[in-house]
Design a protein around this motif. Structure first.
Motif, mmCIF file in Angstrom:
data_model
loop_
_atom_site.group_PDB
_atom_site.id
_atom_site.type_symbol
_atom_site.label_atom_id
_atom_site.label_comp_id
_atom_site.label_asym_id
_atom_site.label_seq_id
_atom_site.Cartn_x
_atom_site.Cartn_y
_atom_site.Cartn_z
ATOM 1 N N GLN A 20 0.818 -1.208 0.000
ATOM 2 C CA GLN A 20 0.000 0.000 0.000
ATOM 3 C C GLN A 20 0.857 1.265 0.000
ATOM 4 O O GLN A 20 1.990 1.278 0.485
ATOM 5 N N LYS A 21 0.284 2.329 -0.524
ATOM 6 C CA LYS A 21 1.027 3.570 -0.697
ATOM 7 C C LYS A 21 1.499 4.167 0.618
ATOM 8 O O LYS A 21 2.520 4.856 0.677
ATOM 9 N N GLY A 22 0.781 3.908 1.690
ATOM 10 C CA GLY A 22 1.165 4.463 2.985
ATOM 11 C C GLY A 22 2.535 4.021 3.452
ATOM 12 O O GLY A 22 3.189 4.720 4.231
ATOM 13 N N PHE A 23 2.998 2.873 2.962
ATOM 14 C CA PHE A 23 4.312 2.388 3.357
ATOM 15 C C PHE A 23 5.445 3.138 2.661
ATOM 16 O O PHE A 23 6.620 2.891 2.971
ATOM 17 N N ASP A 24 5.118 4.022 1.752
ATOM 18 C CA ASP A 24 6.149 4.857 1.118
ATOM 19 C C ASP A 24 6.490 6.080 1.964
ATOM 20 O O ASP A 24 7.400 6.842 1.610
ATOM 21 N N ASP A 25 5.775 6.296 3.053
ATOM 22 C CA ASP A 25 5.976 7.470 3.909
ATOM 23 C C ASP A 25 7.120 7.201 4.898
ATOM 24 O O ASP A 25 6.913 6.695 6.007
ATOM 25 N N ALA A 26 8.328 7.547 4.484
ATOM 26 C CA ALA A 26 9.504 7.282 5.313
ATOM 27 C C ALA A 26 9.467 8.058 6.625
ATOM 28 O O ALA A 26 10.017 7.603 7.634
ATOM 29 N N SER A 27 8.825 9.220 6.640
ATOM 30 C CA SER A 27 8.757 10.002 7.868
ATOM 31 C C SER A 27 7.890 9.317 8.918
ATOM 32 O O SER A 27 8.047 9.556 10.124
ATOM 33 N N PHE A 28 6.997 8.450 8.480
ATOM 34 C CA PHE A 28 6.118 7.718 9.396
ATOM 35 C C PHE A 28 6.753 6.417 9.866
ATOM 36 O O PHE A 28 6.664 6.063 11.035
ATOM 37 N N TRP A 29 7.427 5.717 8.933
ATOM 38 C CA TRP A 29 7.915 4.378 9.220
ATOM 39 C C TRP A 29 9.399 4.300 9.557
ATOM 40 O O TRP A 29 9.826 3.380 10.249
ATOM 41 N N GLY A 30 10.192 5.216 9.023
ATOM 42 C CA GLY A 30 11.623 5.147 9.235
ATOM 43 C C GLY A 30 12.327 4.328 8.168
ATOM 44 O O GLY A 30 11.733 3.979 7.141
ATOM 45 N N PRO A 31 13.600 3.983 8.388
ATOM 46 C CA PRO A 31 14.393 3.273 7.374
ATOM 47 C C PRO A 31 13.838 1.883 7.077
ATOM 48 O O PRO A 31 13.369 1.182 7.970
ATOM 49 N N ARG A 32 13.906 1.495 5.804
ATOM 50 C CA ARG A 32 13.449 0.184 5.359
ATOM 51 C C ARG A 32 14.615 -0.628 4.816
ATOM 52 O O ARG A 32 15.725 -0.121 4.640
ATOM 53 N N ASP A 33 14.336 -1.899 4.529
ATOM 54 C CA ASP A 33 15.316 -2.756 3.879
ATOM 55 C C ASP A 33 14.825 -3.110 2.476
ATOM 56 O O ASP A 33 13.752 -2.669 2.034
ATOM 57 N N ASN A 34 15.612 -3.887 1.780
ATOM 58 C CA ASN A 34 15.263 -4.510 0.511
ATOM 59 C C ASN A 34 14.546 -3.601 -0.492
ATOM 60 O O ASN A 34 13.335 -3.741 -0.732
ATOM 61 N N PRO A 35 15.276 -2.704 -1.131
ATOM 62 C CA PRO A 35 14.659 -1.836 -2.135
ATOM 63 C C PRO A 35 14.158 -2.580 -3.373
ATOM 64 O O PRO A 35 13.420 -2.006 -4.184
ATOM 65 N N ASP A 36 14.525 -3.851 -3.520
ATOM 66 C CA ASP A 36 14.074 -4.639 -4.669
ATOM 67 C C ASP A 36 12.743 -5.346 -4.424
ATOM 68 O O ASP A 36 12.249 -6.062 -5.306
ATOM 69 N N ALA A 37 12.160 -5.172 -3.272
ATOM 70 C CA ALA A 37 10.947 -5.922 -2.925
ATOM 71 C C ALA A 37 9.830 -5.714 -3.947
ATOM 72 O O ALA A 37 9.220 -6.684 -4.417
ATOM 73 N N GLU A 38 9.550 -4.471 -4.278
ATOM 74 C CA GLU A 38 8.443 -4.196 -5.192
ATOM 75 C C GLU A 38 8.684 -4.780 -6.578
ATOM 76 O O GLU A 38 7.756 -5.309 -7.216
ATOM 77 N N THR A 39 9.925 -4.711 -7.053
ATOM 78 C CA THR A 39 10.251 -5.295 -8.359
ATOM 79 C C THR A 39 10.013 -6.803 -8.340
ATOM 80 O O THR A 39 9.465 -7.382 -9.287
ATOM 81 N N ASN A 40 10.397 -7.454 -7.250
ATOM 82 C CA ASN A 40 10.212 -8.890 -7.143
ATOM 83 C C ASN A 40 8.738 -9.266 -7.000
ATOM 84 O O ASN A 40 8.284 -10.277 -7.554
ATOM 85 N N ILE A 41 7.979 -8.461 -6.271
ATOM 86 C CA ILE A 41 6.541 -8.707 -6.152
ATOM 87 C C ILE A 41 5.876 -8.603 -7.522
ATOM 88 O O ILE A 41 5.048 -9.446 -7.899
ATOM 89 N N ALA A 42 6.241 -7.585 -8.280
ATOM 90 C CA ALA A 42 5.681 -7.413 -9.622
ATOM 91 C C ALA A 42 6.019 -8.603 -10.515
ATOM 92 O O ALA A 42 5.167 -9.099 -11.279
ATOM 93 N N ALA A 43 7.255 -9.093 -10.421
ATOM 94 C CA ALA A 43 7.669 -10.233 -11.248
ATOM 95 C C ALA A 43 6.866 -11.482 -10.894
ATOM 96 O O ALA A 43 6.465 -12.248 -11.778
ATOM 97 N N LEU A 44 6.615 -11.685 -9.620
ATOM 98 C CA LEU A 44 5.832 -12.844 -9.196
ATOM 99 C C LEU A 44 4.377 -12.709 -9.631
ATOM 100 O O LEU A 44 3.758 -13.684 -10.089
ATOM 101 N N MET A 45 3.820 -11.518 -9.522
ATOM 102 C CA MET A 45 2.450 -11.313 -10.002
ATOM 103 C C MET A 45 2.356 -11.605 -11.487
ATOM 104 O O MET A 45 1.415 -12.259 -11.956
ATOM 105 N N ASP A 46 3.323 -11.139 -12.243
ATOM 106 C CA ASP A 46 3.325 -11.384 -13.694
ATOM 107 C C ASP A 46 3.425 -12.877 -13.999
ATOM 108 O O ASP A 46 2.749 -13.385 -14.902
#
Length: 204
Positions: A20-46
């Motif tokens: 969900q788009k809300g997880f893009d709010d770094a000021s709310f959530w702080g630092p994240r890991d795995n910047p490739d997650a969305e690319t991999n999710i898209a590949a699996l959906m495809d």
């Protein structure tokens, strides 16, 4: 006995949890890991689309005041990469807790009606809704696979202030992998392994 071979059932369901788009709010959530997650999710959906396998979309409707995932907040919306791949026959579950099995419509009933016994879990957050759903799915007897590289999470503290416990997103993801596979709830795999197995199963 440890199972190492990956076989993807013809009706294996791909769960895309809380992308969900809300997880893009770094000021709310702080630092994240795995910047490739969305690319991999898209590949699996495809891949699931290409092989005719079912896809389940899950979204979180937070009941906590001020949450960027609240139903009336723009952050509640699915990220574009998911919305662009969404189809009318996808099951869309809305939940207010961590497990996708406690949402509506009823996930277990939907899976049972279709004779689905294998689940592939992707999404956000690795150590929260993905791990909780995987634990429950394992307890319910499903064959659960979690491509850790198609999930991500955020740094987290215990909320007690200075001197309290704190773990990085990478540490939390590692703990999830150990919890799930070591605890017998799920098998930890990679996106590449699943893509290969999905293609092999479709041509077998």
């Amino acid at each position: 006995m440890t199972r190492t071979a990956i076989e993807i059932a013809d009706n294996s369901a791909l769960l895309v949890i809380d992308v969900q788009k809300g997880f893009d709010d770094a000021s709310f959530w702080g630092p994240r890991d795995n910047p490739d997650a969305e690319t991999n999710i898209a590949a699996l959906m495809d891949a699931w689309r290409a092989t005719g396998r079912p896809v389940v979309l899950v979204r979180h409707a937070s009941v906590h005041p001020g949450s960027v995932l609240a139903a009336d907040h723009p952050g509640h919306a699915l990220k574009d990469l998911v919305e662009e791949r969404r189809r009318e026959d996808d099951l869309l579950i809305t939940k207010t807790v961590n497990s996708a099995f406690y949402g509506a419509p009823d996930l277990a009933a939907w899976l049972t009606a279709r004779g689905i016994g294998q689940l592939v879990l992707t999404g956000i957050q690795t150590n929260m809704c993905v791990e909780t759903t995987a634990r429950m799915a394992g307890n319910l007897g499903y064959d659960v696979l979690v491509p850790l590289d198609a999930t991500h999470t955020f740094d987290l503290t215990d909320g007690t202030g200075p001197g309290g416990l704190a773990l990085t997103a990478a540490q939390l993801a590692a703990a999830t992998a150990v919890n799930l596979q070591g605890g017998g709830f799920a098998r930890i795999v990679t996106t590449a392994q699943l893509l290969s197995a999905a293609r092999a199963g479709a041509t077998a």
